[in-house]
Design a protein around this motif. Structure first.
Motif, PDB file in Angstrom:
ATOM      1  N   ARG A  34      -2.441  -3.061  11.162  1.00 52.32           N
ATOM      2  CA  ARG A  34      -2.315  -4.520  11.086  1.00 52.32           C
ATOM      3  C   ARG A  34      -1.496  -5.089  12.235  1.00 52.32           C
ATOM      4  O   ARG A  34      -1.336  -6.312  12.338  1.00 52.32           O
ATOM      5  N   GLN A  35      -0.942  -4.222  13.089  1.00 54.87           N
ATOM      6  CA  GLN A  35      -0.089  -4.659  14.200  1.00 54.87           C
ATOM      7  C   GLN A  35       1.069  -5.515  13.674  1.00 54.87           C
ATOM      8  O   GLN A  35       1.335  -6.624  14.153  1.00 54.87           O
ATOM      9  N   LEU A  36       1.789  -4.934  12.700  1.00 53.62           N
ATOM     10  CA  LEU A  36       2.936  -5.587  12.079  1.00 53.62           C
ATOM     11  C   LEU A  36       4.134  -4.650  12.094  1.00 53.62           C
ATOM     12  O   LEU A  36       3.990  -3.418  12.061  1.00 53.62           O
ATOM     13  N   LEU A  37       5.312  -5.253  12.127  1.00 53.92           N
ATOM     14  CA  LEU A  37       6.574  -4.513  12.002  1.00 53.92           C
ATOM     15  C   LEU A  37       7.449  -5.222  10.981  1.00 53.92           C
ATOM     16  O   LEU A  37       7.510  -6.456  10.951  1.00 53.92           O
ATOM     17  N   TRP A  38       8.115  -4.440  10.141  1.00 54.84           N
ATOM     18  CA  TRP A  38       9.144  -4.975   9.252  1.00 54.84           C
ATOM     19  C   TRP A  38      10.184  -3.888   9.028  1.00 54.84           C
ATOM     20  O   TRP A  38      10.004  -2.733   9.425  1.00 54.84           O
ATOM     21  N   VAL A  39      11.292  -4.238   8.411  1.00 55.74           N
ATOM     22  CA  VAL A  39      12.349  -3.274   8.102  1.00 55.74           C
ATOM     23  C   VAL A  39      12.620  -3.345   6.608  1.00 55.74           C
ATOM     24  O   VAL A  39      12.724  -4.428   6.038  1.00 55.74           O
ATOM     25  N   GLN A  40      12.710  -2.172   5.994  1.00 59.87           N
ATOM     26  CA  GLN A  40      13.015  -2.123   4.567  1.00 59.87           C
ATOM     27  C   GLN A  40      14.148  -1.144   4.306  1.00 59.87           C
ATOM     28  O   GLN A  40      14.394  -0.215   5.079  1.00 59.87           O
ATOM     29  N   LYS A  41      14.836  -1.381   3.217  1.00 59.13           N
ATOM     30  CA  LYS A  41      15.902  -0.490   2.772  1.00 59.13           C
ATOM     31  C   LYS A  41      15.667  -0.260   1.293  1.00 59.13           C
ATOM     32  O   LYS A  41      15.787  -1.185   0.488  1.00 59.13           O
ATOM     33  N   GLY A  42      15.297   0.986   0.949  1.00 54.77           N
ATOM     34  CA  GLY A  42      14.796   1.221  -0.387  1.00 54.77           C
ATOM     35  C   GLY A  42      13.491   0.451  -0.535  1.00 54.77           C
ATOM     36  O   GLY A  42      12.616   0.480   0.322  1.00 54.77           O
ATOM     37  N   GLY A  43      13.358  -0.292  -1.620  1.00 55.23           N
ATOM     38  CA  GLY A  43      12.164  -1.098  -1.809  1.00 55.23           C
ATOM     39  C   GLY A  43      12.338  -2.540  -1.403  1.00 55.23           C
ATOM     40  O   GLY A  43      11.475  -3.376  -1.682  1.00 55.23           O
ATOM     41  N   ARG A  44      13.438  -2.856  -0.706  1.00 56.47           N
ATOM     42  CA  ARG A  44      13.747  -4.242  -0.358  1.00 56.47           C
ATOM     43  C   ARG A  44      13.486  -4.485   1.127  1.00 56.47           C
ATOM     44  O   ARG A  44      13.952  -3.731   1.980  1.00 56.47           O
ATOM     45  N   VAL A  45      12.736  -5.543   1.436  1.00 51.61           N
ATOM     46  CA  VAL A  45      12.459  -5.913   2.824  1.00 51.61           C
ATOM     47  C   VAL A  45      13.668  -6.682   3.360  1.00 51.61           C
ATOM     48  O   VAL A  45      14.057  -7.711   2.803  1.00 51.61           O
ATOM     49  N   ALA A  93       0.811  -1.220   0.000  1.00 56.67           N
ATOM     50  CA  ALA A  93       0.000   0.000   0.000  1.00 56.67           C
ATOM     51  C   ALA A  93       0.842   1.267   0.000  1.00 56.67           C
ATOM     52  O   ALA A  93       0.312   2.371  -0.171  1.00 56.67           O
ATOM     53  N   GLY A  94       2.156   1.141   0.206  1.00 52.06           N
ATOM     54  CA  GLY A  94       3.051   2.300   0.172  1.00 52.06           C
ATOM     55  C   GLY A  94       2.971   3.195   1.384  1.00 52.06           C
ATOM     56  O   GLY A  94       3.351   4.374   1.317  1.00 52.06           O
ATOM     57  N   ASP A  95       2.502   2.678   2.518  1.00 53.29           N
ATOM     58  CA  ASP A  95       2.362   3.513   3.718  1.00 53.29           C
ATOM     59  C   ASP A  95       3.694   3.862   4.363  1.00 53.29           C
ATOM     60  O   ASP A  95       3.817   4.887   5.039  1.00 53.29           O
ATOM     61  N   CYS A  96       4.697   2.995   4.221  1.00 52.37           N
ATOM     62  CA  CYS A  96       5.996   3.234   4.855  1.00 52.37           C
ATOM     63  C   CYS A  96       6.951   3.809   3.810  1.00 52.37           C
ATOM     64  O   CYS A  96       7.086   3.243   2.714  1.00 52.37           O
ATOM     65  N   PRO A  97       7.616   4.921   4.124  1.00 46.51           N
ATOM     66  CA  PRO A  97       8.484   5.557   3.129  1.00 46.51           C
ATOM     67  C   PRO A  97       9.698   4.704   2.780  1.00 46.51           C
ATOM     68  O   PRO A  97      10.290   4.070   3.640  1.00 46.51           O
ATOM     69  N   GLU A  98      10.033   4.697   1.511  1.00 48.78           N
ATOM     70  CA  GLU A  98      11.217   3.984   1.035  1.00 48.78           C
ATOM     71  C   GLU A  98      12.377   4.979   0.958  1.00 48.78           C
ATOM     72  O   GLU A  98      12.297   5.976   0.249  1.00 48.78           O
ATOM     73  N   ARG A  99      13.427   4.678   1.710  1.00 53.03           N
ATOM     74  CA  ARG A  99      14.597   5.560   1.735  1.00 53.03           C
ATOM     75  C   ARG A  99      15.848   4.724   1.494  1.00 53.03           C
ATOM     76  O   ARG A  99      15.818   3.498   1.545  1.00 53.03           O
TER      77      ARG A  99
END
Length: 237
Positions: A127-138, A110-116
């Protein structure tokens, strides 16, 4: 018991038969026979609060009413994903596990978390979820969390990890906060004992299971971004 002795193949077979009767069946054969004779327990759980969501996820007709086939399908999902008890009931723990599975490798669809360019820890309170991304990669796949209850909500917006304390103990509550990574005042990402699905929420921190908190600790560093959005279900907007 006396056994009359004879000669020849027929006599030998008779003696062997008597000996087998006296000895009884081989233990392994008896165990196999017993296991084969004992059918799996029936799936009899009733309709759960997340019945429709689980029916849709496991590919069953979505009518919100538990059937024997629904129960078996939900139980298979629970067994495949480590939900206990695996009883076919569409309860909160099963639903929350479903959200993790459904998020899969693309939790930010959905693009809610900014990609940096740098790491961003994404905290999705909806959704009570956590993840970590770098750019567009989880780089840290979605895990379940527990955010703040009413009047102690986890503060939304962009933050950054400013202090880490591996064996932290809360100065307010005296409770352990293992692998604490503080991102806004007294609010931190940290491990929590027991189930994440019990109670109304945290006191503002982002709770993870202790194993997930340790893996997150090993990945992050001071200065890393934390981005929080949404509303925890059951709390006021």
């Amino acid at each position: 018991m006396a056994v009359r002795q004879g000669t020849g193949p027929s006599a030998a077979a008779a003696v062997l038969g008597v000996l087998l009767v006296l000895a009884g069946p081989h233990p392994a054969a008896a165990a196999t026979s017993s296991a084969a004779a004992e059918p799996e327990s029936a799936c009899v759980a009733g309709t759960g609060p997340y019945q429709r969501e689980l029916e849709d996820h496991v590919g069953r007709p979505v009518d919100g009413v538990q059937s024997s086939a629904d129960c078996l399908a939900v139980r298979d999902f629970q067994r495949a994903n480590g939900v206990s008890p695996a009883d076919g009931y569409a309860g909160l723990a099963t639903y929350r596990t479903m959200l993790v599975v459904a998020a899969g490798s693309d939790p930010n669809a959905a693009g809610d978390c900014p990609e940096r360019e740098q790491r961003v820890t994404c905290v999705d309170m909806d959704r009570q979820l956590l993840w970590v991304q770098k750019g567009g990669r989880v780089v840290f796949r979605p895990v379940p969390i527990r955010t703040g209850r009413d009047y102690q909500e986890t503060r939304p917006g962009r933050h950054e990890v400013y202090w880490r304390s591996k064996d932290h103990v809360s100065t307010l509550y005296g409770t352990p906060m293992p692998y604490a990574q503080f991102f806004d005042g007294g609010q931190a990402l940290h491990g929590a004992p027991g189930s994440l699905y019990e109670g109304g929420g945290s006191a503002g921190c982002v709770n993870l299971t202790k194993p997930d908190a340790k893996r997150l600790w090993d990945l992050l560093a001071e200065g890393d971004d934390v981005y929080v959005w949404g509303t925890k279900p059951g709390t006021e907007d």
